[in-house]
Motif scaffolding. Structure first.
Motif, PDB file in Angstrom:
ATOM      1  N   ASN A   1       0.716  -1.144  -0.042  1.00 12.16           N
ATOM      2  CA  ASN A   1      -0.053  -0.026  -0.099  1.00 12.16           C
ATOM      3  C   ASN A   1       0.943   1.248  -0.154  1.00 12.16           C
ATOM      4  OD1 ASN A   1      -2.812  -0.676  -0.065  1.00 12.16           O
ATOM      5  ND2 ASN A   1      -2.576  -1.279   2.137  1.00 12.16           N
ATOM      6  N   GLY A   2       0.665   2.146  -0.850  1.00 12.83           N
ATOM      7  CA  GLY A   2       1.411   3.470  -1.200  1.00 12.83           C
ATOM      8  C   GLY A   2       2.516   3.554  -1.878  1.00 12.83           C
ATOM      9  N   ASP A   3       2.775   2.219  -2.510  1.00 15.39           N
ATOM     10  CA  ASP A   3       3.395   2.148  -3.756  1.00 15.39           C
ATOM     11  C   ASP A   3       3.216   2.682  -4.802  1.00 15.39           C
ATOM     12  OD1 ASP A   3       5.545   0.723  -1.826  1.00 15.39           O
ATOM     13  OD2 ASP A   3       5.457  -0.927  -2.971  1.00 15.39           O
ATOM     14  N   VAL A   4       4.186   3.517  -5.729  1.00 10.86           N
ATOM     15  CA  VAL A   4       3.651   3.787  -6.886  1.00 10.86           C
ATOM     16  C   VAL A   4       4.209   2.881  -7.964  1.00 10.86           C
ATOM     17  CG1 VAL A   4       4.149   5.762  -8.697  1.00 10.86           C
ATOM     18  CG2 VAL A   4       3.698   6.287  -6.321  1.00 10.86           C
ATOM     19  N   VAL A   5       3.462   2.125  -8.652  1.00 10.35           N
ATOM     20  CA  VAL A   5       3.793   1.078  -9.728  1.00 10.35           C
ATOM     21  C   VAL A   5       3.405   1.376 -10.835  1.00 10.35           C
ATOM     22  CG1 VAL A   5       3.264  -0.677  -8.171  1.00 10.35           C
ATOM     23  CG2 VAL A   5       1.579   0.003  -9.475  1.00 10.35           C
ATOM     24  N   LYS A   6       4.153   0.984 -11.938  1.00 11.53           N
ATOM     25  CA  LYS A   6       4.289   1.221 -13.335  1.00 11.53           C
ATOM     26  C   LYS A   6       3.017   0.171 -14.098  1.00 11.53           C
ATOM     27  CE  LYS A   6       7.366   0.874 -17.028  1.00 11.53           C
ATOM     28  NZ  LYS A   6       8.820   0.381 -17.412  1.00 11.53           N
ATOM     29  N   ILE A   7       2.064   0.712 -14.841  1.00 11.59           N
ATOM     30  CA  ILE A   7       0.960  -0.091 -15.179  1.00 11.59           C
ATOM     31  C   ILE A   7       1.300  -0.223 -16.975  1.00 11.59           C
ATOM     32  CG2 ILE A   7      -1.467  -0.454 -15.626  1.00 11.59           C
ATOM     33  CD1 ILE A   7      -1.028  -0.309 -12.897  1.00 11.59           C
ATOM     34  N   ASN A   8       1.555  -1.182 -17.451  1.00  8.07           N
ATOM     35  CA  ASN A   8       1.473  -1.619 -18.968  1.00  8.07           C
ATOM     36  C   ASN A   8       0.250  -2.058 -19.440  1.00  8.07           C
ATOM     37  OD1 ASN A   8       3.831  -0.519 -19.227  1.00  8.07           O
ATOM     38  ND2 ASN A   8       5.011  -2.598 -19.501  1.00  8.07           N
ATOM     39  N   PHE A   9      -0.342  -1.209 -20.288  1.00 11.76           N
ATOM     40  CA  PHE A   9      -1.556  -1.985 -20.860  1.00 11.76           C
ATOM     41  C   PHE A   9      -1.229  -2.055 -22.680  1.00 11.76           C
ATOM     42  CE2 PHE A   9      -5.581  -0.701 -22.907  1.00 11.76           C
ATOM     43  CZ  PHE A   9      -6.160  -1.814 -22.949  1.00 11.76           C
ATOM     44  N   MET A  10      -1.616  -3.343 -22.895  1.00  7.49           N
ATOM     45  CA  MET A  10      -1.186  -3.650 -24.203  1.00  7.49           C
ATOM     46  C   MET A  10      -2.580  -4.155 -24.916  1.00  7.49           C
ATOM     47  SD  MET A  10       2.054  -5.893 -23.335  1.00  7.49           S
ATOM     48  CE  MET A  10       2.838  -5.719 -22.041  1.00  7.49           C
TER      49      MET A  10
ATOM     50  N   ILE B   1      -8.742   7.119 -12.941  1.00 13.17           N
ATOM     51  CA  ILE B   1      -7.499   7.939 -12.604  1.00 13.17           C
ATOM     52  C   ILE B   1      -6.691   8.429 -13.924  1.00 13.17           C
ATOM     53  CG2 ILE B   1      -7.138   6.350 -10.504  1.00 13.17           C
ATOM     54  CD1 ILE B   1      -5.135   4.691 -12.218  1.00 13.17           C
ATOM     55  N   THR B   2      -7.208   7.948 -14.971  1.00 12.36           N
ATOM     56  CA  THR B   2      -6.273   8.328 -16.204  1.00 12.36           C
ATOM     57  C   THR B   2      -7.516   8.101 -17.297  1.00 12.36           C
ATOM     58  OG1 THR B   2      -4.296   7.876 -15.224  1.00 12.36           O
ATOM     59  CG2 THR B   2      -4.238   8.211 -17.758  1.00 12.36           C
TER      60      THR B   2
ATOM     61  N   LYS C   1      -0.596   5.062  -7.911  1.00 10.56           N
ATOM     62  CA  LYS C   1      -0.481   4.706  -6.554  1.00 10.56           C
ATOM     63  C   LYS C   1      -1.399   3.807  -6.016  1.00 10.56           C
ATOM     64  CE  LYS C   1       1.015   8.187  -3.150  1.00 10.56           C
ATOM     65  NZ  LYS C   1       0.748   9.480  -2.626  1.00 10.56           N
ATOM     66  N   ILE C   2      -0.890   2.764  -5.470  1.00 15.94           N
ATOM     67  CA  ILE C   2      -1.528   1.529  -4.942  1.00 15.94           C
ATOM     68  C   ILE C   2      -2.295   2.074  -3.432  1.00 15.94           C
ATOM     69  CG2 ILE C   2      -1.530  -0.590  -3.770  1.00 15.94           C
ATOM     70  CD1 ILE C   2      -1.184  -0.642  -6.647  1.00 15.94           C
ATOM     71  N   ASP C   3      -3.586   2.003  -3.262  1.00 14.27           N
ATOM     72  CA  ASP C   3      -4.463   2.658  -2.345  1.00 14.27           C
ATOM     73  C   ASP C   3      -5.343   1.431  -1.803  1.00 14.27           C
ATOM     74  OD1 ASP C   3      -5.459   4.292  -0.645  1.00 14.27           O
ATOM     75  OD2 ASP C   3      -6.765   5.343  -2.160  1.00 14.27           O
ATOM     76  N   GLY C   4      -4.783   0.144  -1.457  1.00 22.09           N
ATOM     77  CA  GLY C   4      -5.910  -0.677  -0.909  1.00 22.09           C
ATOM     78  C   GLY C   4      -6.224  -1.639  -1.951  1.00 22.09           C
ATOM     79  N   PRO C   5      -6.665  -2.861  -1.720  1.00 24.41           N
ATOM     80  CA  PRO C   5      -6.933  -4.009  -2.569  1.00 24.41           C
ATOM     81  C   PRO C   5      -8.199  -3.700  -3.525  1.00 24.41           C
ATOM     82  CG  PRO C   5      -7.483  -4.456  -0.563  1.00 24.41           C
ATOM     83  CD  PRO C   5      -6.968  -3.346  -0.286  1.00 24.41           C
ATOM     84  N   GLY C   6      -8.229  -4.107  -4.760  1.00 22.57           N
ATOM     85  CA  GLY C   6      -9.490  -3.850  -5.427  1.00 22.57           C
ATOM     86  C   GLY C   6      -9.112  -4.129  -6.942  1.00 22.57           C
ATOM     87  N   GLU C   7      -9.753  -3.600  -7.760  1.00 21.84           N
ATOM     88  CA  GLU C   7      -9.707  -3.925  -9.220  1.00 21.84           C
ATOM     89  C   GLU C   7      -9.334  -2.767 -10.120  1.00 21.84           C
ATOM     90  OE1 GLU C   7     -12.838  -6.594 -12.102  1.00 21.84           O
ATOM     91  OE2 GLU C   7     -13.439  -4.566 -11.355  1.00 21.84           O
TER      92      GLU C   7
END
Lengths: 110, 156
Positions: free
Chosen positions: A16-25, A61-62, A81-87
């Protein structure tokens, strides 16, 4: 038409709180409407993705407005930014009006 | 006499065959304009509302100096910003100045992104400048420019 699409999160383990990279292909031809078919000599009609929307737990978010000058089989890279579990749900629209969506589960550890 | 006429006809026929491909080439060049034509100056005016933008070291645009294949040019845009509710990057716009539709992508960000970074692969028709325009939450517009040399065009 069903499009093959994939969401990749880097790094694989996150908290939680980490900033992760999202790749969408997406597997998509992204026709510009300028190219000619070499066999028939006719112009191939334009067909491209014009909108991509990222939703995390129902919150947008975007959003990305896209035009034809993106490469075939596009890869969109953003950060989140990761902010708790979800989808994480990604909806993409084509200029022909077709809408597709794909989603992945967010499971933060610790 | 017959031989002389034959050569005359041959000459005119050769001239016609030389002209026809040039005409068809000119017609092709006209079609290249495309239905979605949109120049960079017009797009900049629409987005900034006539205010204009200034170059800034806060925006970094990574693109190859020489692209062998114009159909796949990887670009990365990074904007320096804390990405908090009061100070964040509203949008990142990417333009290819000489493409018939200069707009490539407009990324609308929110503070939930954490970092203002966007990466994608774009098509470039010819050697040209790629421009990244960042719209900040305080209403200012910052740009970064990188020229990319394309050896084989990728549009059509």
């Amino acid at each position: 038409m069903e499009r093959k699409s994939l969401i990749k999160i880097k790094p694989k383990k996150y908290k939680n709180g980490d900033v992760v990279k999202i790749n969408f292909m997406v597997m998509h031809p992204m026709e510009t409407g300028l190219r000619k078919d070499k066999k028939t000599g006719k112009i191939v009609p334009a067909q491209y993705i014009n909108n991509v929307k990222f939703e995390y737990n129902g919150k947008v978010i975007t959003t990305i407005n896209v035009w034809e000058s993106l490469s075939a089989n596009p890869v969109f890279t953003i950060y989140m930014k990761i902010d708790g579990p979800g989808e994480l749900k990604v909806t993409f629209t084509e200029n022909t009006g077709e809408v597709n969506e794909t989603s992945t589960k967010i499971k933060p550890k610790g | 006499m017959q031989r002389r006429e034959f050569f005359k006809k041959l000459g005119s026929a050769a001239a016609i065959t030389a002209v026809i491909p040039m005409m068809s080439f000119a017609a092709d060049a006209k079609k290249q304009a495309g239905p979605n034509e949109f120049s960079y100056e017009k797009a900049l005016d629409v987005i900034t509302g006539g205010k204009g933008a200034k170059a800034s070291p806060k925006v970094s645009l990574k693109a190859p100096a020489i692209a062998e294949n114009g159909a796949v040019v990887p670009i990365t845009v990074e904007v320096e910003s804390p990405m908090t509710e009061s100070d964040y990057v509203k949008a990142i716009h990417i333009f290819a100045t000489k493409n018939s539709n200069s707009r490539s992508a407009s990324v609308h960000l929110t503070p939930a992104n954490g970092k203002a970074i966007f990466a994608a692969r774009i098509k470039l028709g010819s050697t040209q400048d790629v421009i990244a325009l960042a719209e900040m939450s305080d209403g200012t517009f910052l740009t970064a420019t990188q020229s990319v040399k394309v050896t084989i065009g990728g549009c059509g």
